[in-house]
Design an enzyme around this catalytic site. Structure first.
Site, PDB file in Angstrom:
ATOM      1  N   SER A   1       0.837  -1.202   0.000  1.00 22.46           N
ATOM      2  CA  SER A   1       0.000   0.000   0.000  1.00 22.46           C
ATOM      3  C   SER A   1       0.875   1.257   0.000  1.00 22.46           C
ATOM      4  O   SER A   1       2.096   1.175   0.206  1.00 22.46           O
ATOM      5  CB  SER A   1      -0.890  -0.002   1.249  1.00 22.46           C
ATOM      6  OG  SER A   1      -0.072   0.189   2.400  1.00 22.46           O
TER       7      SER A   1
ATOM      8  N   ASP B   1      -1.355  -1.779  -3.918  1.00 25.98           N
ATOM      9  CA  ASP B   1      -2.709  -1.798  -3.356  1.00 25.98           C
ATOM     10  C   ASP B   1      -3.198  -0.356  -3.171  1.00 25.98           C
ATOM     11  O   ASP B   1      -2.487   0.482  -2.599  1.00 25.98           O
ATOM     12  CB  ASP B   1      -2.634  -2.519  -1.995  1.00 25.98           C
ATOM     13  CG  ASP B   1      -3.985  -2.766  -1.380  1.00 25.98           C
ATOM     14  OD1 ASP B   1      -4.965  -2.923  -2.127  1.00 25.98           O
ATOM     15  OD2 ASP B   1      -4.056  -2.833  -0.129  1.00 25.98           O
ATOM     16  N   HIS B   2      -4.388  -0.052  -3.661  1.00 31.31           N
ATOM     17  CA  HIS B   2      -4.978   1.290  -3.504  1.00 31.31           C
ATOM     18  C   HIS B   2      -4.055   2.405  -4.000  1.00 31.31           C
ATOM     19  O   HIS B   2      -3.816   3.396  -3.266  1.00 31.31           O
ATOM     20  CB  HIS B   2      -5.365   1.566  -2.041  1.00 31.31           C
ATOM     21  CG  HIS B   2      -6.483   0.710  -1.570  1.00 31.31           C
ATOM     22  ND1 HIS B   2      -7.779   0.887  -1.964  1.00 31.31           N
ATOM     23  CD2 HIS B   2      -6.496  -0.367  -0.748  1.00 31.31           C
ATOM     24  CE1 HIS B   2      -8.553  -0.035  -1.415  1.00 31.31           C
ATOM     25  NE2 HIS B   2      -7.790  -0.827  -0.680  1.00 31.31           N
TER      26      HIS B   2
ATOM     27  N   ASP C   1      -5.646  -8.483   4.819  1.00 31.96           N
ATOM     28  CA  ASP C   1      -4.548  -7.824   5.519  1.00 31.96           C
ATOM     29  C   ASP C   1      -4.774  -7.868   7.029  1.00 31.96           C
ATOM     30  O   ASP C   1      -3.928  -8.343   7.799  1.00 31.96           O
ATOM     31  CB  ASP C   1      -4.445  -6.364   5.034  1.00 31.96           C
ATOM     32  CG  ASP C   1      -3.299  -5.625   5.686  1.00 31.96           C
ATOM     33  OD1 ASP C   1      -2.402  -6.277   6.241  1.00 31.96           O
ATOM     34  OD2 ASP C   1      -3.285  -4.379   5.640  1.00 31.96           O
TER      35      ASP C   1
HETATM   36  P1  13P Z   1      -8.926  -6.169   5.360  1.00 37.27           P
HETATM   37  O1  13P Z   1      -8.732  -4.941   6.175  1.00 37.27           O
HETATM   38  O2  13P Z   1     -10.269  -6.745   5.494  1.00 37.27           O
HETATM   39  O3  13P Z   1      -7.858  -7.184   5.602  1.00 37.27           O
HETATM   40  O4  13P Z   1      -8.798  -5.728   3.803  1.00 37.27           O
HETATM   41  C1  13P Z   1      -7.553  -5.559   3.193  1.00 37.27           C
HETATM   42  C2  13P Z   1      -7.653  -4.873   1.880  1.00 37.27           C
HETATM   43  O5  13P Z   1      -8.683  -4.725   1.277  1.00 37.27           O
HETATM   44  C3  13P Z   1      -6.396  -4.375   1.305  1.00 37.27           C
HETATM   45  O6  13P Z   1      -6.619  -3.660   0.134  1.00 37.27           O
HETATM   46  O1  G3H Z   2      -6.839  -1.559   2.468  1.00 37.22           O
HETATM   47  C1  G3H Z   2      -5.793  -1.261   2.995  1.00 37.22           C
HETATM   48  C2  G3H Z   2      -4.796  -2.267   3.459  1.00 37.22           C
HETATM   49  O2  G3H Z   2      -5.282  -3.001   4.550  1.00 37.22           O
HETATM   50  C3  G3H Z   2      -3.500  -1.611   3.696  1.00 37.22           C
HETATM   51  O3  G3H Z   2      -3.523  -0.913   4.888  1.00 37.22           O
HETATM   52  O4  G3H Z   2      -2.932   1.407   4.271  1.00 37.22           O
HETATM   53  O5  G3H Z   2      -2.608   0.570   6.602  1.00 37.22           O
HETATM   54  O6  G3H Z   2      -1.127  -0.224   4.740  1.00 37.22           O
HETATM   55  P1  G3H Z   2      -2.487   0.299   5.152  1.00 37.22           P
HETATM   56 ZN    ZN Z   3      -8.470  -2.610   0.063  1.00 35.77          ZN
END
Ligand code: 13P
Ligand code: G3H
Ligand code: ZN
Length: 328
Positions: free
Chosen positions: A50, A83-84, A271
């Protein structure tokens, strides 16, 4: 084998009714715990990073940790995914910097702006050799992701009538949708839940009607679920019995995720469950060994428990154990 993108994984997952686990990585022990389980279970895997992970651990360290895992686990396909992705620049930095897949998260933007941003990232990623796959998102989840917090009740489900236009105009390789999953360990308030005969809080069921409507519009197209931790109550208990305070931590029932994996859902993001396993284990260790101070001693059982929870997900939730060879 070298790092792979998600194309072949998703083709096989779709065809054969399973999903690939996408697990967030922030340090060496998490990378090791996940990939050791995947290696032993002969499973393909997506390791995802992320914006917060890049800020915490540094892009180069994370890429090198994942490259080390690829070297240690040459038998299994591993993808490295952003991610994101919050903007074009972050996606570009990851595409140029060794990632094989990125998410551009324009889900908070108006439809046309989401399309324009996602298309820009797709054009850049697909021009790359090797081809970098791109995940887009339509609809917003409740919960916390990076610095964005969406209160329960302010989330918005994906509108099936928008998905064909979004996929066609952007060229994305996969689509994250909102069907009632939620980020973090506090996914549902007790008020949103019902109480079953054992006195356990049961969250509202996922919107399979939306998933099915989306899949009907996009046959063969890989769907992604974020916010899919199930918040194992054993680990919540371990946290709370060892000095933590996590009241009302409730997750998505695993049976519903298994059902989604058998349909068009090809990637499931997990996560928080790994964080809980790590935190519970470390808290318990310190409670039992107040005299210890060597990080290797408390990170070792934490890494072992991450490995076991990932093994459980691969076998019992995702269904991707044993599927490494067909995803190569
Ligand atoms: P959780 O917080 O449910 O583990 O989701 C993780 C997630 O979507 C990371 O992009
Ligand atoms: O959706 C987000 C993930 O769980 C990553 O979390 O932004 O705290 O790294 P983070
Ligand atoms: Zn997510």
């Amino acid at each position: 084998m070298a790092l792979v993108n998600t194309k072949k994984m998703f083709e096989q997952a779709y065809k054969n009714g399973y999903a690939i686990g996408a697990f967030n990585v922030n340090n060496m022990e998490i990378v090791q715990g996940i990939t050791e389980a995947c290696k032993e279970e002969n499973s393909p895997v997506i390791l995802q990073v992320s914006k917060g992970a890049r800020a915490y651990a540094n892009h180069t360290y994370l890429v090198k940790l994942v490259e080390a895992a690829v070297k240690e686990c040459p038998e299994i396909p591993i993808a490295l995914h952003l991610d994101h992705g919050p903007d074009f620049e972050t996606c570009k930095a990851c595409i140029d910097g060794g990632f094989t897949s990125v998410m551009i998260d324009g889900s908070h933007l108006p439809f046309e702006e989401n399309i324009a941003l996602t298309k820009k990232v797709v054009e850049y990623a697909h021009a790359h050799n090797p081809y970098v796959t791109v995940e887009g998102e339509l609809g917003t989840l409740a919960g916390i992701e990076d610095d964005v917090k969406v209160e329960a009740g302010n989330e918005s489900y994906t509108k099936p009538e928008e998905v064909i236009e979004f996929v066609e105009r952007t060229g994305v390789d996969s689509l994250a949708i909102a069907i009632g999953t939620s980020h973090g360990a506090y996914k549902f308030t007790p008020e949103q839940c019902t109480v079953n005969e054992d006195g356990i809080l049961v969250p509202p069921p996922l919107r399979f009607d939306i998933l099915e409507a989306v899949s009907a519009k996009l046959p063969g197209f890989p769907i992604v679920l974020h916010g899919s931790s199930s918040v194992p109550q054993d680990y919540v208990k371990m946290v709370n019995e060892n000095g933590g305070k996590m009241p009302n931590a409730i997750g998505v029932p695993e049976a519903q995720l298994r059902e989604a994996a058998a349909l068009s859902v090809c990637k499931i993001n997990i996560d928080s469950d790994l964080r809980l396993a790590m935190t519970g284990t470390v808290r318990k260790f310190f409670n039992e060994h107040p005299d210890k101070f060597d990080p290797r001693e408390y990170l070792k059982p934490a890494r072992a428990n991450i490995k076991e929870i990932v093994r459980h997900k691969l076998i019992n939730v995702l269904g991707c154990a044993g599927k490494a060879d067909e995803c190569k």
